[in-house]
Design an enzyme around this catalytic site. Structure first.
Site, PDB file in Angstrom:
ATOM      1  N   ASN A 140       0.774  -1.074  -0.005  1.00  0.00           N
ATOM      2  CA  ASN A 140       0.053  -0.023   0.002  1.00  0.00           C
ATOM      3  C   ASN A 140       0.729   1.124  -0.185  1.00  0.00           C
ATOM      4  O   ASN A 140       2.052   1.125   0.532  1.00  0.00           O
ATOM      5  CB  ASN A 140      -0.920   0.046   1.224  1.00  0.00           C
ATOM      6  CG  ASN A 140      -0.196   0.056   2.452  1.00  0.00           C
ATOM      7  OD1 ASN A 140      -0.014   1.201   2.976  1.00  0.00           O
ATOM      8  ND2 ASN A 140       0.198  -1.104   3.062  1.00  0.00           N
ATOM      9  N   CYS A 183       8.194  12.967  -5.409  1.00  0.00           N
ATOM     10  CA  CYS A 183       8.545  13.672  -6.845  1.00  0.00           C
ATOM     11  C   CYS A 183       7.762  12.796  -7.868  1.00  0.00           C
ATOM     12  O   CYS A 183       7.229  13.361  -8.734  1.00  0.00           O
ATOM     13  CB  CYS A 183      10.130  13.524  -6.929  1.00  0.00           C
ATOM     14  SG  CYS A 183      11.011  14.650  -5.909  1.00  0.00           S
ATOM     15  N   CYS A 198      -3.772  -6.415  -5.620  1.00  0.00           N
ATOM     16  CA  CYS A 198      -3.805  -8.068  -6.047  1.00  0.00           C
ATOM     17  C   CYS A 198      -5.090  -8.650  -5.621  1.00  0.00           C
ATOM     18  O   CYS A 198      -5.333  -9.987  -6.057  1.00  0.00           O
ATOM     19  CB  CYS A 198      -2.243  -8.550  -5.258  1.00  0.00           C
ATOM     20  SG  CYS A 198      -0.946  -7.709  -5.826  1.00  0.00           S
TER      21      CYS A 198
HETATM   22 ZN   LIG Z   1      10.891  14.365  -3.773  1.00  0.00          ZN
END
Ligand SMILES: [Zn+2]
Length: 352
Positions: A140, A183, A198
């Site tokens: 998760n 990011c 799954c």
């Molecule tokens: Zn970052």
């Protein structure tokens, strides 16, 4: 009388023998092997990817390996989780315990430690501190972002790895040197893309083992001091279509975690609150998460029973539990008072 400080010639001989093929490989060599023996790694989650990664690290001679997992072995795990067998499932052994036992028999010179534990903001520091590398074996994104927060804050490398159906991805994060998971996944143009789990669309043994192999190859480079060989890319593959991709990820100058140092997962702000709700039931509060209940019903139909929905909510049964999910992501689970069970079932069927 002499004091035995260094390993005797016999021990050195046995190490030479045990790791001979790995040391012959130019990328590792004797120097790399020595570094591996002196290194440590912690694996968070011991499902298919975690179990395969643990097996590879222990066989390679990484000196100290800790395995964290909150679950127990079930018959449906055996198709892909390479460390476990029918006895483990019959006795519902915790995965961390079963993994530790198997791995000690595979390489007794590695210090293997299995901990039955659910990584959360309160115990992350205690469970992850002091290791050279963290490997993702979770199911998760909540836990992955928690690992990412801890890694960025403490300057430790970690390796993201995930798979569902026949598809998987992996990326190595070195804080200060590479982009981080936030990011990659928290920028406005991207989404998690793995809403399926799954437990709803299934997963193939080959993809989890392939992703674990890619993850551990990166781990060996890092732990053997071969950073120059890291690929610095996000790798994705689909073993069913044969589509493989390797892309450079850009660092986000406004990244919450690695640029702004807002560690909301580590501080527990982003974690769904789970509260007791009446007798033998708990409520999972997810903030502002819009669910498509019709699509969810279609996904769940094959794996759970009594699925039905209206425009406000969807409910279904699984084992002895009844879960009711609201369109804003909030859920009520009847049949338990245990927040860990609720978190686990929510991650499994609704997505993390
Ligand atoms: Zn970052």
């Amino acid at each position: 009388m002499t004091v035995a400080a260094a390993p005797g010639p016999r021990l050195l001989d046995s190490l030479q023998e045990k790791y001979s093929r790995q040391m012959l490989f130019a990328g590792i060599g004797e120097e790399g092997q020595k570094r591996l023996l002196a290194s440590s790694a912690v694996i968070v989650g011991c499902g298919a990817i975690g179990a395969a990664a643990a097996g590879l690290l222990v066989r390679a001679g990484v000196g100290r390996v800790r395995i964290l997992d909150r679950d127990f072995v079930e018959p449906s795990n055996l198709q892909r989780q390479m460390l476990f067998d029918e006895d483990d499932a019959r006795t519902a052994l915790p995965k961390a315990v079963a993994a530790e036992r198997k791995l000690r028999g595979i390489n007794s010179s590695v210090a293997v430690e299995g901990l039955v534990s659910d990584l959360n903001p309160r115990n992350a520091e205690e469970l992850l501190r002091g290791f050279d590398l963290i490997l993702d074996g979770t199911d998760n994104f909540e836990t992955r972002f928690l690992i990412n927060d801890f890694a960025v804050l403490s300057g430790k490398p970690w390796i993201y790895a995930a798979a569902v159906a026949s598809y998987g991805v992996t990326m190595t994060v070195r804080p200060g040197l590479t982009p981080c998971l936030a990011c990659l996944l928290e920028s406005s143009t991207s989404c998690h893309g793995l809403e399926e789990t799954c437990d709803t669309v299934g997963v193939l043994g080959p993809i989890v083992n392939l992703i674990a192999s890619l993850e551990v190859a990166e781990a060996l480079k890092l732990l053997a001091g071969r950073e120059e060989s890291l690929h610095n890319r996000l790798i994705s593959c689909d073993v069913w279509t044969g589509h493989f991709q390797s892309v450079r990820v850009a660092q986000n100058a406004a990244c919450r975690a690695c640029a702004l140092h807002e560690f909301s997962y580590l501080e527990g702000k982003a974690q769904p609150h789970i509260t007791l709700c009446g007798r033998d039931s708990v409520q999972i509060h997810e903030r502002g998460r819009a669910l498509d209940l019709g699509a969810l019903q279609e996904r769940l139909a094959a794996t759970v029973s009594d699925v039905r929905h209206n425009e406000f909510l969807l409910c279904f049964r699984v084992d002895s539990y009844q879960m009711t999910v609201f369109a804003d992501g909030r859920a009520i689970l009847k049949g338990t008072k245990d927040p860990a069970v609720a978190r686990s079932l929510y991650a499994r069927y609704i997505g993390a």
